[in-house]
Design an enzyme around this catalytic site. Structure first.
Site, PDB file in Angstrom:
ATOM      1  N   LYS B  85       0.819  -1.220   0.000  1.00 29.73           N
ATOM      2  CA  LYS B  85       0.000   0.000   0.000  1.00 29.73           C
ATOM      3  C   LYS B  85       0.850   1.267   0.000  1.00 29.73           C
ATOM      4  CE  LYS B  85      -4.206  -1.831   0.245  1.00 29.73           C
ATOM      5  NZ  LYS B  85      -5.096  -1.749  -0.922  1.00 29.73           N
ATOM      6  N   GLU B 107     -10.404   5.848   2.469  1.00 28.63           N
ATOM      7  CA  GLU B 107     -11.158   4.748   3.065  1.00 28.63           C
ATOM      8  C   GLU B 107     -10.158   3.690   3.515  1.00 28.63           C
ATOM      9  OE1 GLU B 107     -10.325   4.806  -0.081  1.00 28.63           O
ATOM     10  OE2 GLU B 107      -9.686   2.733  -0.430  1.00 28.63           O
ATOM     11  N   SER B 374       2.029  -9.689  -0.570  1.00 32.93           N
ATOM     12  CA  SER B 374       1.662  -8.268  -0.579  1.00 32.93           C
ATOM     13  C   SER B 374       1.756  -7.590   0.777  1.00 32.93           C
ATOM     14  CB  SER B 374       0.256  -8.104  -1.146  1.00 32.93           C
ATOM     15  OG  SER B 374      -0.647  -8.910  -0.417  1.00 32.93           O
TER      16      SER B 374
END
Lengths: 259, 394
Positions: B85, B107, B374
């Protein structure tokens, strides 16, 4: 072009109430439509409940939830519209997000609108740039696709207004639907910019909830749209909301016309 | 017209109030993506702050244990804030600064994207407000506190199902109240154009690094790329550099929750239909009336009823294939990787590990699989303990 929508602007400043279909049930929705038509409403916006109404404030979000919990479906809404059409010729406009139209089937949706007597649709998440998605079908079935302009539109106002038909929905304020104590007068400029390029009637919505606001904003526009204030009454009184809503519509129509 | 399309998918289906914001963003992004000083600044942030390039680790024990294809792990879990991210938020916050924005909103589901956004905002001196479903706030209290520590304000979202989908709704609503000084840092390759393209571009470094690292280690391209898919940003980041390499098989792994035959899953490509929601035309879990379904996965990061439009297109064109993995298989893979390689994966990434356990034994030893790891699993430890019937207090 749809003559019924034009007729909404033939009796002074138009008063346009919004209610959510199926809140608390479709039988009440039908009674409300007929009562509002008899109380001076010039055009009625019928909200199709959606699971995720991103342009709505909390009052209409909750109405959508109530309607969906009551198992309101598009098929049942169309049946109700057909029933209503037997009793009134008031212009009816759907307010719906694009997904229910798309998933139900664009052609089937607009064809059924035409057959049941819907005059226009407002699709808050279908901006000017994406109108091609349904505009050809709207034209084919003679359903007005109502455009919206917002305080952020600025130079886009002209672009959108030029192509508008039915009426032009002028969003008074930033943010989502819902009652507001104060509304900026900048919407007045928006309307005058639009009026330079179109003869389509301009109606102001978002935030208007009382007579004072109705009479103030009616000075700048051809009509006033009120949703949350009515939907809140329906939330409070449920099936017994017919009388208080009718009374509210009568007073707002008068206020908009300064009588 | 027809901006930001991937085949029939994509677009800009948002309220008029937000149109000027996405048009402004598109213009700014189109300008800065080719701007040399922007590119250097971002590259430096990746190297000196996020810790890039991330490692490509050969999973030797796992390879031997499965007895087939060679397995490599792309270690996005080693990035600052613990997942891929950070790649996207550094790009978007830097762009927001260039655009003169003072405030970012975002969000978050499990809180990973929220923590990453709060981190980048702290670094760059931007005000930050995060919208997180109330249910997720309760499940991930530690991440809520992390965001507070980083100076962000967290708004629990109580509308609808009180999870990720509602957090997106509420962030969009918030954006309509204030676009002049506020940028919406969308967390995945979804939403209205330019987000799916821009977020993919900020994530594509994952695949670019894999290509280079693989050439060094194996002297060839990988044969299979595996990544979990919620909105799909880590998968697009891994896949993008290989889209034109027909020898590379691309596989996205969705969350099957309690099974795709039940109502409790988030397998959008397996069970969804075409719709228009959250600004994009794509595939969604929805009913025949176009009402968006409640979805479920043990992994809050995959618990979303839609998928990015580029994935919908890759799936429809057959360029990538998509499979699904249940909660049970993912939890088993979570434990497996911990014991086998000494790496605790995020429960999202464990979905990709679980599929590799099925795929690798069927392939010959000269084939190479790269799995995008990830994120790291620290955030999931207490939830997995609960799943296994143990109660942990953090």
């Amino acid at each position: 072009m749809s003559s019924r929508i034009d007729s909404a602007f033939s009796r002074g400043k138009a008063f346009i109430p919004f209610i959510t279909c199926g809140d608390p049930d479709l039988d009440t929705t039908k009674k409300l439509v007929l009562a509002m038509a008899a109380s001076g409403a010039d055009l009625i916006e019928l909200g199709i409940p959606f699971s995720d109404p991103i342009a709505e404030g909390v009052v209409i979000q909750q109405a959508d939830q109530r309607a969906l919990h009551a198992n309101t479906t598009l098929a049942k809404i169309f049946t109700m519209v057909k029933e209503i059409r037997k009793e009134t010729s008031i212009p009816l406009v759907f307010m719906t997000y694009i997904n229910p139209i798309f998933t139900y089937g664009k052609e089937k949706f607009l064809h059924t609108c035409h057959q049941t007597g819907i005059d226009g649709i407002i699709v808050p998440d279908l901006p000017f740039e994406e109108q091609e998605e349904i505009l050809p079908l709207c034209k084919h079935y003679d359903i007005n696709l109502i455009s919206m302009i917002a305080p952020t539109s600025k130079q886009r106002t002209t672009l959108v207004a030029e192509q508008s038909n039915g009426f032009l929905y002028c969003v008074s304020s930033l943010g989502v639907t819902g009652m507001r104590n104060t509304i900026d007068d900048s919407v007045q400029d928006m309307v005058s910019v639009a009026k330079q390029v179109t003869t389509t009637p301009c109606c102001i919505g978002f935030g208007i909830s009382n007579e004072e606001q109705a009479s103030h904003f009616a000075q700048f526009a051809d009509g006033i749209i009120v949703g949350s204030a009515i939907v809140r009454m329906i939330g409070e009184y449920g099936r017994n909301s017919i009388e208080p809503v009718s009374q509210f519509v009568r007073s707002m129509k008068k206020a908009a016309n300064h009588v | 017209m027809n901006v930001g399309r991937f085949g029939q998918f994509g677009g800009q289906y948002i309220p008029e109030t937000l149109m000027p914001a996405v048009i402004e963003l598109d213009r700014a992004y189109t300008h800065y993506k080719d701007d040399l000083s922007f590119k250097i600044e971002l590259k430096n942030l990746y190297a000196d702050y996020a810790g890039r390039p991330s490692l490509l680790t050969y999973a030797e024990k796992m390879t031997a244990n499965l007895g087939g294809a060679k397995i490599y792990l792309k270690r996005e879990d080693m990035n600052h804030t613990g997942s891929h991210k950070i790649n996207n938020v550094l790009g978007q916050c830097l762009l927001a600064k260039k655009m003169g924005k003072k405030r970012v909103i975002a969000e978050t589901g499990a809180g990973q994207h929220g923590v990453a956004t709060a981190t980048a905002a702290a670094l760059m001196g931007l005000e930050c407000e995060i919208f997180m479903g109330k249910v997720d706030c309760d499940r991930q209290a530690l991440n809520v506190y992390r965001m507070h520590l980083l100076g962000a304000k967290v708004h629990p979202v109580t509308s609808g199902t009180m999870t990720l989908k509602d957090a997106v709704n509420e962030t969009m609503r918030e954006w309509t109240t204030r676009i002049d000084d506020t940028h919406y840092v969308l967390g995945s390759v979804m939403g209205p154009h330019p987000f799916p393209t821009m977020v993919r571009d900020f994530q594509k470094i994952i695949g670019e690094e894999v290509r280079e690292q693989m050439m060094k280690k194996e002297g060839k391209l990988p044969d299979y790329l595996l990544a979990c898919v919620g909105g799909g940003s880590n998968a697009m980041g891994l896949f993008y550099d290989f889209l034109d390499e027909s020898s590379v098989t691309l596989i996205g792994i969705e969350a099957a929750g309690k099974g795709i035959e039940t109502n409790e899953h988030a397998a959008t490509i397996a069970t969804g239909t075409i719709g228009i929601f959250h600004g994009m035309k794509s595939l969604f879990c929805q009913n025949a009336d176009g009402q968006i379904n409640e979805v479920y996965s043990i992994s809050a990061g995959l618990d979303y009823p839609g998928i990015g439009p580029e994935h919908a297109d890759l799936s429809q064109r057959g360029r990538a294939s998509y499979v699904s993995i249940t909660d049970e298989e993912a939890v088993s893979a979570f434990e497996y990787l911990a014991c086998m390689e000494g790496i605790i994966p995020a429960i999202e990434s464990a979905h990709a590990i679980a599929y590799a356990r099925k795929l690798a034994p069927k392939l010959s030893k000269d084939k190479v699989i790269v799995i995008n790891l990830s994120g790291r699993g620290d955030k999931d430890v207490s939830a997995i303990a609960r799943y296994k019937g143990e109660v942990l207090y953090e």
